[in-house]
Each structure stands twice: as C-alpha cells, then as structure tokens.
Design a protein around this motif. Sequence first.
Motif, PDB file in Angstrom:
ATOM      1  N   GLY A  21       3.230   1.584  -9.719  1.00 16.46           N
ATOM      2  CA  GLY A  21       1.893   1.373  -9.166  1.00 16.46           C
ATOM      3  C   GLY A  21       1.229   0.100  -9.637  1.00 16.46           C
ATOM      4  O   GLY A  21       0.681  -0.661  -8.823  1.00 16.46           O
ATOM      5  N   GLY A  55       1.987   1.728  -3.460  1.00 17.79           N
ATOM      6  CA  GLY A  55       0.868   2.225  -4.262  1.00 17.79           C
ATOM      7  C   GLY A  55       0.605   3.703  -4.041  1.00 17.79           C
ATOM      8  O   GLY A  55       0.414   4.463  -4.996  1.00 17.79           O
ATOM      9  N   LEU A 110       2.925   5.713 -12.212  1.00 17.70           N
ATOM     10  CA  LEU A 110       1.725   4.963 -11.859  1.00 17.70           C
ATOM     11  C   LEU A 110       1.731   3.581 -12.498  1.00 17.70           C
ATOM     12  O   LEU A 110       1.297   2.607 -11.890  1.00 17.70           O
ATOM     13  CB  LEU A 110       0.466   5.737 -12.276  1.00 17.70           C
ATOM     14  CG  LEU A 110      -0.863   5.157 -11.817  1.00 17.70           C
ATOM     15  CD1 LEU A 110      -0.924   5.057 -10.302  1.00 17.70           C
ATOM     16  CD2 LEU A 110      -2.002   6.001 -12.327  1.00 17.70           C
ATOM     17  N   ALA A 119       2.492  -2.982  -7.934  1.00 16.75           N
ATOM     18  CA  ALA A 119       2.084  -2.971  -6.521  1.00 16.75           C
ATOM     19  C   ALA A 119       0.606  -3.317  -6.377  1.00 16.75           C
ATOM     20  O   ALA A 119       0.229  -4.115  -5.506  1.00 16.75           O
ATOM     21  CB  ALA A 119       2.377  -1.605  -5.901  1.00 16.75           C
ATOM     22  N   PHE A 120      -0.242  -2.739  -7.225  1.00 14.89           N
ATOM     23  CA  PHE A 120      -1.678  -3.012  -7.136  1.00 14.89           C
ATOM     24  C   PHE A 120      -1.992  -4.461  -7.500  1.00 14.89           C
ATOM     25  O   PHE A 120      -2.854  -5.090  -6.886  1.00 14.89           O
ATOM     26  CB  PHE A 120      -2.473  -2.029  -7.989  1.00 14.89           C
ATOM     27  CG  PHE A 120      -2.339  -0.599  -7.522  1.00 14.89           C
ATOM     28  CD1 PHE A 120      -2.503  -0.254  -6.186  1.00 14.89           C
ATOM     29  CD2 PHE A 120      -2.034   0.409  -8.420  1.00 14.89           C
ATOM     30  CE1 PHE A 120      -2.361   1.055  -5.746  1.00 14.89           C
ATOM     31  CE2 PHE A 120      -1.893   1.723  -8.004  1.00 14.89           C
ATOM     32  CZ  PHE A 120      -2.056   2.047  -6.657  1.00 14.89           C
ATOM     33  N   ILE A 127       0.843  -1.202   0.000  1.00 13.59           N
ATOM     34  CA  ILE A 127       0.000   0.000   0.000  1.00 13.59           C
ATOM     35  C   ILE A 127       0.875   1.247   0.000  1.00 13.59           C
ATOM     36  O   ILE A 127       0.584   2.224  -0.705  1.00 13.59           O
ATOM     37  CB  ILE A 127      -0.990  -0.021   1.175  1.00 13.59           C
ATOM     38  CG1 ILE A 127      -2.048  -1.105   0.934  1.00 13.59           C
ATOM     39  CG2 ILE A 127      -1.639   1.339   1.383  1.00 13.59           C
ATOM     40  CD1 ILE A 127      -2.934  -1.409   2.137  1.00 13.59           C
TER      41      ILE A 127
END
Length: 122
Positions: free
Chosen positions: A107, A88, A103, A110-111, A85
């Motif tokens: 990101g 993210g 992102l 990570a997501f 998190i």
Amino acid sequence: MMILSTILVALVALEHVYILILEMFMWTTPRAQKAFGTTSQFAKETKSLAANQGLYNGFLAAGLVWGLLHPNDTFGFQLQLFFLICVGVAAVYGSITAKKSILFVQGLPAFAAILAVVLANL
C-alpha cells in the motif's frame, strides 16, 4: 516530478511481478512461505489458489507498465492512476483480511506513486 512518478510506478509494477513469481512459481518454497507466513502443508493445499492470486498481481503489473509505455500521456496517466488505485484498494483489503503488513509493503508504495503521478500531471 515526472521522473519520480515514473520510477515509483515502475517500482510498484516490479513489486507485483515479484509477487506473481512468488505466488505462481515459488509458493511451496521456504522463501514464499516466509514471505507469506504459511506452512509447508498450507502451501501445498493452496498452491492453485496462490497461482490464481499471482496471476492477478501480474495483471496489476501489466496495467502499470501499459500506463508507463502508452504514447498518449493523458490515457497513460489514467491507466497508471487506475491500476495504482487497484493496488491501494487491494492493500487495504489485504491488510484487513490477511496480514497488516500488506498495507505497508504494497500500500505505501502505491499511495506514494499515486501522489507522485497526480502531482506530475497537474
């Protein structure tokens, strides 16, 4: 799903070790300048700031590895989720303030790892 989540968390950790290396040790090289879209002059002027930033990426990687290796599955899950998190949130913030591609580069993995970790621990 557990194997997939472990692989994704490990990949996110490795990515942040790589970012640590770029920011702490290679900031003024052409490779890092290309990766971060900086100039030679900017890199020289911000070398200590980048090293500090690299250290934080190292902390994220260390936390993810800690979560992977922790012998208590419940606490290991919590560690992985917390540090993913953090990655993210940093990716969202970085995409707004620095470079939109953050992102996707930081990101998205990570997501995906967050989703896999949660599904593996249902």
